[in-house]
Design a protein around this motif. Sequence first.
Motif, PDB file in Angstrom:
ATOM      1  N   THR A  15       0.821  -1.206   0.000  1.00  0.00           N
ATOM      2  CA  THR A  15       0.000   0.000   0.000  1.00  0.00           C
ATOM      3  C   THR A  15       0.857   1.259   0.000  1.00  0.00           C
TER       4      THR A  15
ATOM      5  N   LEU B 115       2.433   1.770  -3.468  1.00  0.00           N
ATOM      6  CA  LEU B 115       1.468   2.268  -4.458  1.00  0.00           C
ATOM      7  C   LEU B 115       1.108   3.724  -4.212  1.00  0.00           C
ATOM      8  N   LEU B 116       0.958   4.108  -2.932  1.00  0.00           N
ATOM      9  CA  LEU B 116       0.599   5.485  -2.630  1.00  0.00           C
ATOM     10  C   LEU B 116       1.733   6.458  -2.924  1.00  0.00           C
TER      11      LEU B 116
ATOM     12  N   GLY C  55       3.146   5.188  -6.942  1.00  0.00           N
ATOM     13  CA  GLY C  55       2.177   4.640  -7.879  1.00  0.00           C
ATOM     14  C   GLY C  55       2.224   5.305  -9.244  1.00  0.00           C
TER      15      GLY C  55
ATOM     16  N   PHE D 190     -12.704   2.816  -2.945  1.00  0.00           N
ATOM     17  CA  PHE D 190     -11.532   2.799  -3.827  1.00  0.00           C
ATOM     18  C   PHE D 190     -11.619   3.888  -4.899  1.00  0.00           C
TER      19      PHE D 190
ATOM     20  N   MET E 198     -10.327   6.930  -3.303  1.00  0.00           N
ATOM     21  CA  MET E 198      -8.889   6.886  -3.060  1.00  0.00           C
ATOM     22  C   MET E 198      -8.093   7.078  -4.343  1.00  0.00           C
ATOM     23  N   TRP E 199      -8.489   6.384  -5.431  1.00  0.00           N
ATOM     24  CA  TRP E 199      -7.677   6.355  -6.652  1.00  0.00           C
ATOM     25  C   TRP E 199      -8.447   6.775  -7.901  1.00  0.00           C
TER      26      TRP E 199
ATOM     27  N   TRP F  49      -9.260   4.663 -11.762  1.00  0.00           N
ATOM     28  CA  TRP F  49      -8.679   3.323 -11.641  1.00  0.00           C
ATOM     29  C   TRP F  49      -9.164   2.619 -10.391  1.00  0.00           C
ATOM     30  N   GLY F  50      -9.456   3.378  -9.343  1.00  0.00           N
ATOM     31  CA  GLY F  50     -10.033   2.758  -8.158  1.00  0.00           C
ATOM     32  C   GLY F  50     -11.406   2.193  -8.425  1.00  0.00           C
TER      33      GLY F  50
END
Length: 360
Positions: free
Chosen positions: A29, A32-33, A36, A319, A322-323, A326-327
């Motif tokens: 995680t 990625l954060l 990413g 999600f 968050m993204w 793509w989330g």
Amino acid sequence: MFGVFDRWYKRKFSDPNAMMLLLLIIISTVVLLVWGGILMPVIVAAIIAYLLDWPVTRLNRRGMNRTLATALTLVVFILVSILLLVGLVPVISKQSVNLAQELPLIWDSGQRWLTSLPEKYPDLIQVDYIKNTMDSVNEHLVDLGQQVISVSVSSIGNLAALLIYMILVPLMVFFMLKDKQIFLQSISNILPKERRLITQVGEEMNLQIANYIRGKVIEIIIVGGVSSAAFAFMDLRYSLLLGVLVGFSVLIPYIGAAVVTIPVAIVALFQFGLSSEFGYLMLVYAIIQALDGNLLVPVLFSEAVSLHPLYIIIAVLVFGGMWGFWGVFFAIPLATLVKAVITAWSTPVPEQVDEETPLA
């Protein structure tokens, strides 16, 4: 209170395998954060390689050299992608431009219809309310147009990076497929020895995601093709564009179908008005959605992801927040990952066999 928490902690995390799984999730995680954006080409290449591994493996098992199987599969994938881009993208782009040009006409027609409502229903609707609503919508539309223009201008600077990705991603996909066992062995050497739960989650995710991707691709093709054909048969304008939107809407269960209904209804209403043709088209669209949800999805995903609709909606919201896109796109696989992790942590710790005790 602390005693309950202590017993829960010992029951779930006394196993070293559980701690290694938790540590792997935290590290992944954070990576990625933080990195990413930089690793996005690698992530895209890994996803494509994962999708293409099935035909490469089948060709390799039939006696074809893995390097040759990888090259053949990658060439076919690139050719099919180019054909789709050449065949569909120009038509969809042209219909998108035409629809964008007609949006002011559609909005003007909608405004005239809205302003006529107070005359028809003076006791229910006030003129001032309609005017204030339209002024607010017009302001938001102007702001949205300015944002679209600014995004389009800023995206020009990413064109060079896109061209680089078009070269780097296929090369990374080729090496990931050709040297799959080498990379898997390298990853295996990095992972700790206490990886029973990591292996369990990986095996479950591999099965679930493979079934999910296969089913989603088939569902997109069927729903998009049937919708485009039905719209074209009923002489709806922008039939291919709207059919493609309906097809891709299945990527986001429940929410996608609700969102894509809006442009379909607006285009049909502008073209046919409140007529029988509009009613028939919306009836056909409702039948397609009903058959997709009640027949196609149970058949395609009988062995795939089994998540409650509430969990899917929560996954899309979480999600997606968050993204972003793509989330939302990977909401169901990520929700499946969460489910696999919870299942692994809930699995009782197997009893260790004493190596000095002879087996019966």
